[in-house]
Scaffold this motif. Structure first.
Motif, mmCIF file in Angstrom:
data_model
loop_
_atom_site.group_PDB
_atom_site.id
_atom_site.type_symbol
_atom_site.label_atom_id
_atom_site.label_comp_id
_atom_site.label_asym_id
_atom_site.label_seq_id
_atom_site.Cartn_x
_atom_site.Cartn_y
_atom_site.Cartn_z
ATOM 1 N N CYS A 160 -2.388 -3.403 2.575
ATOM 2 C CA CYS A 160 -1.773 -2.847 3.774
ATOM 3 C C CYS A 160 -1.115 -3.911 4.631
ATOM 4 C CB CYS A 160 -2.790 -2.066 4.587
ATOM 5 S SG CYS A 160 -4.102 -3.092 5.242
ATOM 6 N N HIS B 202 -8.010 3.157 0.798
ATOM 7 C CA HIS B 202 -7.624 2.669 2.118
ATOM 8 C C HIS B 202 -8.215 3.605 3.151
ATOM 9 C CE1 HIS B 202 -4.574 5.889 2.651
ATOM 10 N NE2 HIS B 202 -4.670 5.889 1.331
ATOM 11 N N LEU B 203 -8.669 3.043 4.252
ATOM 12 C CA LEU B 203 -9.203 3.875 5.327
ATOM 13 C C LEU B 203 -8.453 3.651 6.631
ATOM 14 C CD1 LEU B 203 -13.089 3.647 4.910
ATOM 15 C CD2 LEU B 203 -11.624 5.612 4.466
ATOM 16 N N CYS B 204 -8.160 2.387 6.917
ATOM 17 C CA CYS B 204 -7.683 2.104 8.269
ATOM 18 C C CYS B 204 -6.169 2.116 8.401
ATOM 19 C CB CYS B 204 -8.233 0.768 8.741
ATOM 20 S SG CYS B 204 -7.607 -0.620 7.818
ATOM 21 N N ALA B 205 -5.466 2.023 7.278
ATOM 22 C CA ALA B 205 -4.013 1.881 7.374
ATOM 23 C C ALA B 205 -3.337 3.142 7.904
ATOM 24 C CB ALA B 205 -3.448 1.541 5.997
ATOM 25 N N ALA C 71 -6.011 -3.521 9.440
ATOM 26 C CA ALA C 71 -6.612 -4.214 8.292
ATOM 27 C C ALA C 71 -8.086 -4.509 8.484
ATOM 28 C CB ALA C 71 -5.834 -5.491 7.981
ATOM 29 N N GLY C 72 -8.830 -3.514 8.878
ATOM 30 C CA GLY C 72 -10.239 -3.724 9.149
ATOM 31 C C GLY C 72 -11.174 -3.170 8.098
ATOM 32 N N CYS C 73 -10.721 -2.269 7.261
ATOM 33 C CA CYS C 73 -11.680 -1.631 6.344
ATOM 34 C C CYS C 73 -11.899 -2.459 5.088
ATOM 35 C CB CYS C 73 -11.242 -0.221 5.991
ATOM 36 S SG CYS C 73 -9.833 -0.131 4.872
ATOM 37 N N ARG C 74 -10.954 -3.307 4.757
ATOM 38 C CA ARG C 74 -11.042 -4.191 3.600
ATOM 39 C C ARG C 74 -11.331 -3.445 2.299
ATOM 40 N NH1 ARG C 74 -8.086 -7.258 5.857
ATOM 41 N NH2 ARG C 74 -8.444 -9.011 4.479
ATOM 42 N N LEU C 75 -10.651 -2.364 2.096
ATOM 43 C CA LEU C 75 -10.847 -1.625 0.847
ATOM 44 C C LEU C 75 -9.588 -1.630 -0.014
ATOM 45 C CD1 LEU C 75 -12.826 1.525 2.027
ATOM 46 C CD2 LEU C 75 -13.698 -0.511 0.899
ATOM 47 N N CYS C 76 -8.489 -2.105 0.560
ATOM 48 C CA CYS C 76 -7.217 -1.951 -0.149
ATOM 49 C C CYS C 76 -6.835 -3.201 -0.933
ATOM 50 C CB CYS C 76 -6.124 -1.606 0.852
ATOM 51 S SG CYS C 76 -5.846 -2.905 2.047
ATOM 52 N N LEU D 257 0.826 -1.204 0.000
ATOM 53 C CA LEU D 257 0.000 0.000 0.000
ATOM 54 C C LEU D 257 0.861 1.256 0.000
ATOM 55 C CD1 LEU D 257 -2.794 1.381 0.329
ATOM 56 C CD2 LEU D 257 -2.456 1.215 2.784
HETATM 57 S S1 FES Z 1 -6.282 -0.179 4.480
HETATM 58 FE FE1 FES Z 1 -7.942 -0.972 5.599
HETATM 59 S S2 FES Z 1 -7.695 -3.078 5.212
HETATM 60 FE FE2 FES Z 1 -5.996 -2.269 4.214
#
Ligand code: FES
Ligand code: FES
Lengths: 215, 173
Positions: A67, A35-38, A48-53, A23
């Motif tokens: 990420c 990406h949101l959570c990284a 690794a909770g948002c699962r968008l990457c 990432l």
């Molecule tokens: S940035 Fe959120 S899971 Fe990878």
């Protein structure tokens, strides 16, 4: 560690430090991956909770999260494909289905990571096929310098990390399922906690849930 | 909800006593919380603070655990425990309407306890008599085919019992 390696992302040859998460290697080379959570400082143990990457790596049977995936010599990575786009869109729609959308008056508008993802991937902000679930939770105005609106929270957990590294560790994630939220011990308003008002939570909030105000 | 002073001291004393049997190994965190829940019937904030201190974790993280698992209560169980079934059958037969009536009449939310500690309200998932849906269990007693009027009636009956008891207590004195 510390060794420079070569890899290809979307046909572009780039260099990265061995073991750095893909990432960050991509972002530093102007390749956007939603990406949101990284958090870069958290590279060693990503949430690794948002699962968008999601990305695809040649030779791997399934999409992986960018990420959490370390960059290795000679890797060939794809950030777009039909199945990736579908995965990202589905994840994004679910997040947006209970995100209180009021971009017109939202203080984060323009600097919002959600708007950015929607624009980059051409996804509607308001999901078409899902019911909008507004939790109608009260906003927390108790602290002069911070406004917390849980209805806009995407549960990325970045504020919790920031609060622990830079602040006084008052924030945490509590409850389960649809009820899950960022909150304080006993759900007490921020103004009644040890919150120092450092604003680090608002700094990392990808949406408009935590906003720093001037006073 | 506000805890009384006795409740607070009980919470602190009980947790300290329980914790004296445990070292600081984080794996014992949930077992201690369970033991506190077993003894007190709930896990109040003062107890969570003592536990957080003992295991050297942030108190909001203990709160996170207690709110995550259904087995933990945050409020003291009421003298009368009202459990509204929200299982599939009861749900289909309007379990949520019954839940709403209880909430409205007791003026508390699900998972809470009334100020006078007389009632606590909880949801359960199927108590095994779906043919009687919607079901409410008060203490151990099952009430079948509950309607909002029935909720009123049950509370009224309870009030009568209570008045009788008070009168008797008055006479005895
Ligand atoms: S940035 Fe959120 S899971 Fe990878
Ligand atoms: S669903 Fe309520 S008793 Fe089975």
């Amino acid at each position: 560690m510390g060794k420079k390696i070569n890899l290809t992302i979307d046909g572009k040859k780039i260099q990265a430090m061995e073991g750095d998460k893909i990432l960050w290697a991509a972002l530093e080379n102007d390749i956007y991956i939603p990406h949101l959570c990284a958090m870069k400082e958290q590279q060693q143990s990503p949430f690794a909770g948002c699962r968008l990457c999601f990305i695809e790596i040649e030779g791997k049977p399934r999409p992986v999260a960018a990420c959490t995936e370390p960059a290795l010599e000679g890797m060939v990575v794809n950030t777009r494909s039909e199945s990736i786009d579908r995965l990202v869109e589905a994840g994004f729609n679910l997040i947006m289905s209970n995100h209180h959308i009021d971009c017109k008056i939202c203080a984060a508008s323009g600097a919002c990571e959600l708007q950015k993802i929607a624009k980059e991937r051409k996804i509607r902000l308001k999901p078409k096929k899902l019911v909008q679930l507004d939790r109608n939770l009260p906003k927390d105005h108790s602290k002069d310098c911070i406004i917390y609106d849980p209805n806009k929270c995407v549960l990325c957990g970045r504020c919790v990390t920031a609060c622990r590294t830079e602040g006084t560790a008052v924030l945490g994630l509590a409850y389960r399922g649809f009820e899950r939220m960022v909150t304080t011990f006993g759900d007490i308003p921020l103004g009644e906690t040890d919150c120092s008002g450092c604003g680090s939570c608002a700094n990392v909030c990808p949406a408009g849930a935590l906003i720093e105000t001037d006073n | 909800m506000k805890l009384t002073n006795e409740e607070k001291t009980a919470a602190i004393e009980t947790s300290q006593r329980i914790l004296s049997n445990y070292n600081q190994e984080k794996g014992s965190l949930i077992p201690t919380l369970q033991q506190i829940q077993n003894e007190l019937g709930y896990v109040p904030s003062p107890a969570m603070e003592v536990v957080a201190d003992h295991f050297n974790v942030m108190k909001v993280d203990v709160y996170s655990i207690v709110t995550f698992y259904n087995q933990f209560r945050l409020t003291p169980p009421g003298k009368n425990q009202v459990k509204v079934c929200m299982g599939t059958a009861c749900h289909m037969r309007g379990g949520n309407i019954i839940m709403d009536s209880w909430k409205r009449r007791l003026e508390i939310d699900c998972g809470e306890t009334s100020e006078d500690r007389e009632f606590s309200l909880d949801r359960v998932a199927c108590v095994g008599c779906c043919t009687q849906a919607p079901v409410t269990v008060i203490n151990e007693e099952i009430h079948a085919k509950v309607t909002p009027t029935r909720v009123e009636g049950l509370l009224y009956a309870y009030q009568l019992d209570k008045d009788k008891e008070n009168k008797k207590a008055g006479e005895d004195n």
